[in-house]
Design an enzyme around this catalytic site. Structure first.
Site, PDB file in Angstrom:
ATOM      1  N   GLN A   1       0.834  -1.206   0.000  1.00 30.56           N
ATOM      2  CA  GLN A   1       0.000   0.000   0.000  1.00 30.56           C
ATOM      3  C   GLN A   1       0.871   1.260   0.000  1.00 30.56           C
ATOM      4  O   GLN A   1       1.562   1.534   0.985  1.00 30.56           O
ATOM      5  CB  GLN A   1      -0.866  -0.006   1.278  1.00 30.56           C
ATOM      6  CG  GLN A   1      -1.720   1.223   1.471  1.00 30.56           C
ATOM      7  CD  GLN A   1      -2.377   1.248   2.833  1.00 30.56           C
ATOM      8  OE1 GLN A   1      -1.821   0.708   3.805  1.00 30.56           O
ATOM      9  NE2 GLN A   1      -3.537   1.852   2.937  1.00 30.56           N
ATOM     10  N   GLY A   2       0.813   2.028  -1.072  1.00 32.19           N
ATOM     11  CA  GLY A   2       1.606   3.259  -1.164  1.00 32.19           C
ATOM     12  C   GLY A   2       0.743   4.468  -0.874  1.00 32.19           C
ATOM     13  O   GLY A   2       0.328   5.191  -1.793  1.00 32.19           O
ATOM     14  N   TYR A   3       0.458   4.705   0.390  1.00 34.75           N
ATOM     15  CA  TYR A   3      -0.332   5.867   0.804  1.00 34.75           C
ATOM     16  C   TYR A   3       0.577   6.899   1.492  1.00 34.75           C
ATOM     17  O   TYR A   3       0.735   8.009   1.028  1.00 34.75           O
ATOM     18  CB  TYR A   3      -1.436   5.449   1.790  1.00 34.75           C
ATOM     19  CG  TYR A   3      -2.732   4.951   1.183  1.00 34.75           C
ATOM     20  CD1 TYR A   3      -2.769   4.341  -0.057  1.00 34.75           C
ATOM     21  CD2 TYR A   3      -3.934   5.082   1.887  1.00 34.75           C
ATOM     22  CE1 TYR A   3      -3.970   3.874  -0.586  1.00 34.75           C
ATOM     23  CE2 TYR A   3      -5.140   4.631   1.362  1.00 34.75           C
ATOM     24  CZ  TYR A   3      -5.151   4.025   0.126  1.00 34.75           C
ATOM     25  OH  TYR A   3      -6.335   3.574  -0.376  1.00 34.75           O
ATOM     26  N   SER A   4       1.165   6.500   2.649  1.00 38.94           N
ATOM     27  CA  SER A   4       1.864   7.477   3.499  1.00 38.94           C
ATOM     28  C   SER A   4       3.118   8.031   2.816  1.00 38.94           C
ATOM     29  O   SER A   4       3.797   7.341   2.070  1.00 38.94           O
ATOM     30  CB  SER A   4       2.288   6.826   4.808  1.00 38.94           C
ATOM     31  OG  SER A   4       1.187   6.257   5.447  1.00 38.94           O
TER      32      SER A   4
ATOM     33  N   SER B   1       4.596  -1.219   4.061  1.00 37.56           N
ATOM     34  CA  SER B   1       4.782  -2.604   4.529  1.00 37.56           C
ATOM     35  C   SER B   1       4.927  -3.533   3.331  1.00 37.56           C
ATOM     36  O   SER B   1       4.206  -3.397   2.331  1.00 37.56           O
ATOM     37  CB  SER B   1       3.573  -3.057   5.353  1.00 37.56           C
ATOM     38  OG  SER B   1       3.379  -2.185   6.435  1.00 37.56           O
TER      39      SER B   1
ATOM     40  N   GLU C   1      -9.286  -1.683   5.082  1.00 35.43           N
ATOM     41  CA  GLU C   1      -8.085  -1.852   5.914  1.00 35.43           C
ATOM     42  C   GLU C   1      -8.451  -1.834   7.396  1.00 35.43           C
ATOM     43  O   GLU C   1      -7.975  -2.652   8.184  1.00 35.43           O
ATOM     44  CB  GLU C   1      -7.074  -0.735   5.628  1.00 35.43           C
ATOM     45  CG  GLU C   1      -5.840  -0.845   6.510  1.00 35.43           C
ATOM     46  CD  GLU C   1      -4.765   0.184   6.182  1.00 35.43           C
ATOM     47  OE1 GLU C   1      -5.097   1.280   5.692  1.00 35.43           O
ATOM     48  OE2 GLU C   1      -3.582  -0.113   6.432  1.00 35.43           O
TER      49      GLU C   1
ATOM     50  N   GLU D   1      -6.145   8.206  17.576  1.00 39.82           N
ATOM     51  CA  GLU D   1      -6.711   9.569  17.665  1.00 39.82           C
ATOM     52  C   GLU D   1      -7.560   9.864  16.429  1.00 39.82           C
ATOM     53  O   GLU D   1      -8.645  10.458  16.519  1.00 39.82           O
ATOM     54  CB  GLU D   1      -5.594  10.621  17.785  1.00 39.82           C
ATOM     55  CG  GLU D   1      -4.866  10.639  19.112  1.00 39.82           C
ATOM     56  CD  GLU D   1      -3.886   9.484  19.284  1.00 39.82           C
ATOM     57  OE1 GLU D   1      -3.436   8.929  18.247  1.00 39.82           O
ATOM     58  OE2 GLU D   1      -3.575   9.113  20.424  1.00 39.82           O
TER      59      GLU D   1
END
Ligand SMILES: Cc1cc2nc3c(=O)[nH]c(=O)nc-3n(C[C@H](O)[C@H](O)[C@H](O)COP(=O)(O)OP(=O)(O)OC[C@H]3O[C@@H](n4cnc5c(N)ncnc54)[C@H](O)[C@@H]3O)c2cc1C
Length: 400
Positions: free
Chosen positions: A129-132, A164, A247, A378
């Protein structure tokens, strides 16, 4: 309230249980010593998923034409419960099965579904997963990785982080900025990127568990065919959120928590307190009971969601509740394990003094990471507060 499954499902359960009894992979001693990303470990994990798939027990609810069986949710729920009961190893292709797969079923083109879905199921292709990005985590829509559409290709430049499994993944589902002039949520697109494309470099990062669990990924003029765009151009935020919901449900699976708690109870039986099994100690029993109540509450919450799905009722903020409650509970279970182990808790798998293969100190650190990954506690609380309870929205930073 009737929590029993109809007889035909119980018959199916018996078949799954019998199959697992015969086919569960053994755990050779040397395996625990292999690195997280050792090719032998990965190959073994792929073989297990393939075997489970060939037996018909992976993603059973997916449509038949893409490798699934079009089964109902109760059937899949039974398989999940039996996998926990048998303490089966997790599936290496989880991000494909539980995140990008369902997203493609919802938003993908026919060509994308036929190309990608069957190979997700068989573990022929592993996804990451290439999000952050370094400056886009909780505030994901701030992402800056740029993709420019030139003819029939996107040219991608930028950097992802905390990715990851990128070091052994075959494909990445990736968020890129395709319109830098639009408001930040509107200029994003969702691409499927072949990790073997020229211009991609991957550098593993060491987690506090000592494992190379995630990575930095750089893109330098990486070419991606336009046919690998999911959903509309610049409209990737909606697709991205669908994946995030999947997710959160994956990370918040009640079954994972049940499996971890069952391991804690086994540990309590193994440990001793003043010459007796620790499970006989009243203080330990109270701690276990307090955790057991939370685990049971999650189980019933999962049943309620199953009912909602069967009746076609909207799931609301359930995914955020699952993610928040289960990741915090998983971590609390590991804290209880460390308390039981006392000074042995510090012994990792390499130590001859390690109890339970040194599993718990690793679980303690890993579950802490899971409270952050997939959106921190949060952020889940913000979602629950704003979208679930109708509380006022948190103040947004003014645009610069
Ligand atoms: C084990 C692990 C695996 C991961 N795997 C992946 C992966 O495969 N792919 C991927 O793309 N990413 C992955 N991530 C990244 C993960 O999604 C981010 O770490 C997470 O979204 C938080 O972003 P951040 O690290 O930038 O922290 P920040 O967003 O900088 O947050 C820092 C702190 O501020 C708090 N905070 C931020 N905004 C708010 C707010 N509005 N209100 C209240 N508190 C706030 C946060 O809760 C946190 O405590 C992984 C992370 C971990 C730990």
């Amino acid at each position: 309230m009737d929590l029993t499954y109809p007889p035909q499902y119980e018959a199916f359960r018996r078949r799954v249980r019998a199959w697992l009894r015969k086919n569960l992979p053994s755990r050779p001693r040397g395996l625990a010593k292999l690195a997280f990303d050792d090719p032998r470990r990965i190959e073994r994990a792929k073989q297990w998923q393939r075997k489970l798939y060939e037996a018909g027990y992976v993603a059973m609810s997916w449509p038949k034409e893409y490798g699934g069986q079009g089964a109902d949710v109760l059937t899949q729920a039974i398989v999940d419960e039996e996998l926990v009961r048998a303490q089966a190893p997790p599936l290496i292709g989880q991000m494909g099965i539980q995140m990008v797969g369902p997203t493609l079923i919802q938003f993908g083109t026919e060509e994308q579904k036929r190309r990608f879905l069957p190979r997700i199921l068989t573990a022929e292709e592993i996804w990451c997963q290439g999000y952050s990005e370094p400056n886009a985590g909780s505030d994901l829509a701030s992402l800056q990785t740029r993709a420019e559409l030139v003819g029939d290709e996107f040219i991608v430049n930028g950097q992802k982080i905390w990715t990851s499994n990128a070091q052994f993944a075959d494909w990445m589902f990736c968020l890129v900025r395709t319109d830098p002039h639009a408001p930040k949520h509107h200029g994003i697109s969702y691409l499927l990127i072949d990790m073997k494309s020229p211009g991609i470099s991957v550098r593993p990062l060491i987690q506090m568990t000592g494992e190379r669990g995630f990575n930095e990924v750089w893109f330098e003029n990486v070419r991606v065919p336009r046919s690998h765009l999911v959903g509309e151009l610049h409209q990737g935020w909606q697709v991205a959120n669908a994946t995030l919901l999947h997710e959160r449900n994956m990370l918040g699976a009640a079954t994972t928590t049940q499996q971890l708690f069952a391991a804690l109870v086994r540990l309590a039986k193994l440990c001793t307190r003043q010459g007796r099994s620790a499970v006989e100690d009243p203080v330990v029993r109270q701690r276990l009971a307090a955790l057991a109540m939370r685990v049971e509450a999650m189980r019933y919450h999962a049943y309620r969601q199953l009912t909602d799905t069967i009746l076609g009722r909207p799931r609301g903020i359930a995914a955020s509740v699952n993610k928040l409650v289960s990741t915090e509970l998983n971590h609390d279970i590991t804290v209880c394990a460390l308390n039981l182990l006392g000074s042995y808790a510090t012994q990792t798998s390499e130590s001859k003094f390690a109890v339970d293969g040194g599993r718990w100190i690793r679980e303690f650190m890993f579950t802490l990471g899971m409270i952050i990954g997939g959106g921190t506690s949060e952020i889940q609380k913000n979602i629950i507060g704003e979208r679930g309870l109708g509380l006022p929205r948190e103040p947004r930073a003014l645009p610069e």
